[in-house]
Structure formats: C-alpha cells, structure tokens
Design an enzyme around this catalytic site. Structure first.
Site, short mmCIF file in Angstrom:
data_model
loop_
_atom_site.label_atom_id
_atom_site.label_comp_id
_atom_site.label_asym_id
_atom_site.label_seq_id
_atom_site.Cartn_x
_atom_site.Cartn_y
_atom_site.Cartn_z
N LYS A 298 0.83 -1.21 0.00
CA LYS A 298 0.00 0.00 0.00
C LYS A 298 0.86 1.26 0.00
O LYS A 298 0.65 2.17 -0.80
CB LYS A 298 -0.93 0.01 1.23
N ARG B 246 -9.58 0.49 8.94
CA ARG B 246 -9.17 -0.87 9.25
C ARG B 246 -10.22 -1.62 10.06
O ARG B 246 -10.01 -2.78 10.40
CB ARG B 246 -7.87 -0.83 10.07
N ARG C 50 11.69 -5.41 4.82
CA ARG C 50 11.38 -3.99 4.61
C ARG C 50 12.28 -3.06 5.42
O ARG C 50 12.54 -3.29 6.58
CB ARG C 50 9.91 -3.73 4.99
N ARG D 57 11.32 -1.04 11.06
CA ARG D 57 10.27 -0.79 12.04
C ARG D 57 10.33 -1.82 13.17
O ARG D 57 10.59 -3.00 12.94
CB ARG D 57 8.91 -0.86 11.36
N ARG E 218 -0.48 -9.00 13.68
CA ARG E 218 -1.02 -8.05 12.70
C ARG E 218 -1.90 -8.76 11.67
O ARG E 218 -2.94 -8.23 11.26
CB ARG E 218 0.12 -7.31 12.01
P1 ADP Z 1 1.48 -1.82 7.55
O1 ADP Z 1 2.33 -0.95 6.66
O2 ADP Z 1 2.21 -3.02 8.01
O3 ADP Z 1 0.13 -2.12 6.96
P2 ADP Z 1 0.87 0.52 9.15
O4 ADP Z 1 2.09 1.34 9.05
O5 ADP Z 1 -0.29 0.91 8.32
O6 ADP Z 1 1.23 -1.01 8.91
O7 ADP Z 1 0.38 0.45 10.67
C1 ADP Z 1 1.29 0.15 11.72
C2 ADP Z 1 0.51 0.01 13.02
O8 ADP Z 1 -0.15 1.24 13.33
C3 ADP Z 1 -0.61 -1.03 13.01
O9 ADP Z 1 -0.13 -2.33 13.30
C4 ADP Z 1 -1.53 -0.49 14.12
O10 ADP Z 1 -1.00 -0.74 15.41
C5 ADP Z 1 -1.44 1.02 13.88
N1 ADP Z 1 -2.47 1.49 12.91
C6 ADP Z 1 -2.23 2.06 11.69
N2 ADP Z 1 -3.38 2.40 11.08
C7 ADP Z 1 -4.39 2.02 11.93
C8 ADP Z 1 -5.81 2.07 11.87
N3 ADP Z 1 -6.45 2.58 10.80
N4 ADP Z 1 -6.51 1.58 12.94
C9 ADP Z 1 -5.90 1.07 14.00
N5 ADP Z 1 -4.56 0.97 14.13
C10 ADP Z 1 -3.79 1.45 13.10
P1 ADP Z 2 2.27 -1.85 3.17
O1 ADP Z 2 2.27 -0.35 3.17
O2 ADP Z 2 1.04 -2.43 2.55
O3 ADP Z 2 2.55 -2.43 4.52
P2 ADP Z 2 4.84 -1.59 1.74
O4 ADP Z 2 4.55 -0.72 0.57
O5 ADP Z 2 5.56 -0.99 2.89
O6 ADP Z 2 3.48 -2.33 2.23
O7 ADP Z 2 5.65 -2.87 1.20
C1 ADP Z 2 6.13 -3.89 2.06
C2 ADP Z 2 7.50 -4.37 1.55
O8 ADP Z 2 7.31 -5.07 0.31
C3 ADP Z 2 8.50 -3.27 1.26
O9 ADP Z 2 9.78 -3.69 1.64
C4 ADP Z 2 8.40 -3.05 -0.25
O10 ADP Z 2 9.63 -2.62 -0.81
C5 ADP Z 2 8.03 -4.45 -0.75
N1 ADP Z 2 7.12 -4.42 -1.92
C6 ADP Z 2 6.08 -3.57 -2.13
N2 ADP Z 2 5.45 -3.87 -3.29
C7 ADP Z 2 6.09 -4.95 -3.80
C8 ADP Z 2 5.91 -5.75 -5.00
N3 ADP Z 2 4.91 -5.48 -5.86
N4 ADP Z 2 6.75 -6.78 -5.20
C9 ADP Z 2 7.74 -7.04 -4.32
N5 ADP Z 2 7.98 -6.34 -3.19
C10 ADP Z 2 7.16 -5.30 -2.93
#
Ligand code: ADP
Ligand code: ADP
Ligand code: ZN
Length: 213
Positions: free
Chosen positions: A13, A87, A126, A160, A171
């Site tokens: 995302k 979420r 990541r 992270r 998660r």
């Molecule tokens: P990821 O990139 O792995 O999807 P995020 O960076 O979006 O994770 O979120 C990291 C953490 O922040 C989540 O595991 C949760 O603890 C909190 N968080 C983020 N967005 C939300 C949301 N919309 N509702 C509740 N908790 C959230």
């Molecule tokens: P999210 O925001 O949904 O948690 P991220 O954009 O942070 O996901 O991506 C998670 C990890 O996967 C990062 O290390 C990123 O570089 C990698 N990644 C993202 N998109 C792809 C893809 N299409 N193929 C392979 N690796 C990817």
C-alpha cells in the site's frame, strides 16, 4: 479523486501510495505514518499507542478517526489516498460520515491481494528512509549504494520495531478479525476493485491506474 488502498500488512500500500503522490500530486494519508510521527514527537498520544503498535494490535478507532479528521479539515483538491485506514467497520462508517460532512466523494477502493506466505518475506525485508520515507526491501528493492537512500542521499535507513515475525502474526490476525470484512463492505457498496498485488511494483501500479481510469 479520492481512493482507499486496502490490504494486509506488507501488501504494498505504502509503495503504491508514494507513486500516486509523485505521479498525480495526490495526498497520502497513512495512519501508520501519523502514529509513528506521534511516537517520535513524544506526544501523549504517541506514548499511549507505542506498546499497542509494537505488539501488532490496532489502536482505538477514536484515535485514528481523529487523525484523519484533522487532515480532511485542512482541505486539499488533488485528492486523498487513504493508506491503512479504515481498518475496522467502525472506521469505515466514520469515514463515510466524515467525507459526506465535508463534501468529499470517495471514488474507489482498491484491494491489493497478496498471499499470506508472501507477506512474511515482504515485511521481514522492509526498511525505509527516515528522511524522505522511501520504502526499500533487502531482496526486491535494495538501495543502489549500501546504507544510502537513492532518493535523498540520507543514511538514516530504518527498520520498524513491529516488522518481526511475532508481531506480524498478531497483525495478520488483526487483519483477518477486524479489517478483511471491509472487502465485503465496499463490494456491497459497489466501490471495490481488486488487483493482484503479487505482481512486480510496476505491474501493480499499472493495474491500479486502470482501476482509477
Ligand atoms: P502496515 O504498513 O504493516 O500495513 P501501518 O504502518 O499501516 O502497517 O500500521 C502500523 C501500526 O499502526 C498497526 O499495526 C496499528 O498498530 C497502527 N495502525 C495504523 N493504522 C491504523 C488504523 N487505521 N486503525 C488502528 N490501528 C492502526
Ligand atoms: P504496506 O504499506 O502495505 O505495509 P509496503 O509498501 O511498505 O506495504 O511494502 C512492504 C514491503 O514489500 C517493502 O519492503 C516493499 O519494498 C516491498 N514491496 C512492495 N510492493 C512490492 C511488489 N509489488 N513486489 C515485491 N515487493 C514489494
Ligand atoms: Zn530518502
């Protein structure tokens, strides 16, 4: 244009949101980034959510809805990308109400479908740039020079605290218990489009562009 990117942790995302910001001048609203900023700034709210985030659990709806509301009230014409929000069903209802109150229309919800087995590899590799936010991966997107951000030259590359196997288990469980119902929710509203998030970054981006066309 206003869109939601929906998908499990590690689906890509943030990576796709950053592209949309660059290509279309849209504004990325990542509640995860906002919460991490609150922690870095040492605010009361930041202190309150730290342990919950590190454990991989969701913070309360009230906190994230408040964060999003602040941003919507600032206003913006190029459009929002909701990244990691909503979420829960409560957050989705609150977002609908908030958008309606402010005359903002949601154009589409893009679900990024990625197998659970691929998520572990994505999350565990990541790292991001602490200065410009660029997202990297040990195998699929390493920096060109070791330890230096390609985009801004910073050496402040970070992993992270919650990107570990134990927290990822929680998660994922949180995603299936609380977030995955949103796929059906937006489908029923006629707002859902799904893309194959297992493809390369460029292919996923092309599919998202099609979904937005
Ligand atoms: P990821 O990139 O792995 O999807 P995020 O960076 O979006 O994770 O979120 C990291 C953490 O922040 C989540 O595991 C949760 O603890 C909190 N968080 C983020 N967005 C939300 C949301 N919309 N509702 C509740 N908790 C959230
Ligand atoms: P999210 O925001 O949904 O948690 P991220 O954009 O942070 O996901 O991506 C998670 C990890 O996967 C990062 O290390 C990123 O570089 C990698 N990644 C993202 N998109 C792809 C893809 N299409 N193929 C392979 N690796 C990817
Ligand atoms: Zn950088």
């Amino acid at each position: 244009m206003n869109i939601i990117l929906l998908g499990p942790p590690g689906a890509g995302k943030g990576t796709q949101a950053r592209r949309l910001v660059e290509e279309r001048g849209m504004v990325q609203l990542s509640t995860g980034d906002m919460l991490r900023e609150a922690r870095t700034s040492g605010s009361e709210m930041g202190k309150k959510v730290a342990a919950v985030m590190d454990a991989g659990q969701l913070v309360t709806d009230e906190i994230v809805i408040g964060l999003i509301e602040e941003k919507i009230l600032e206003g913006n014409s190029a459009g929002y990308i909701f990244d990691g929000f909503p979420r829960t069903l409560g957050q989705a209802d609150a977002l609908n109400a908030l958008l309606e109150r402010n005359g903002v229309k949601l154009d589409t919800v893009v679900e990024m479908q990625v197998d659970d087995s691929a998520l572990v590899a994505r999350i565990s590799g990541r790292f991001t740039c602490g200065n410009c936010g660029e997202v990297y991966h040990d195998e699929t997107k390493p920096t060109q020079a070791d330890g230096v951000c390609d985009e801004c030259g910073s050496t402040d590359l970070k992993r992270r605290a919650d990107d570990n196997a134990e927290s990822l288990k929680t998660r994922l469980m949180e995603y299936y218990k609380k977030t995955s119902a949103l796929v059906g929710y937006y489908y029923a509203r006629g707002e859902l489009q799904s893309v194959d998030g297992l493809q390369g970054v460029e292919e996923v981006a092309a599919d998202i562009s099609k979904a937005l066309a």
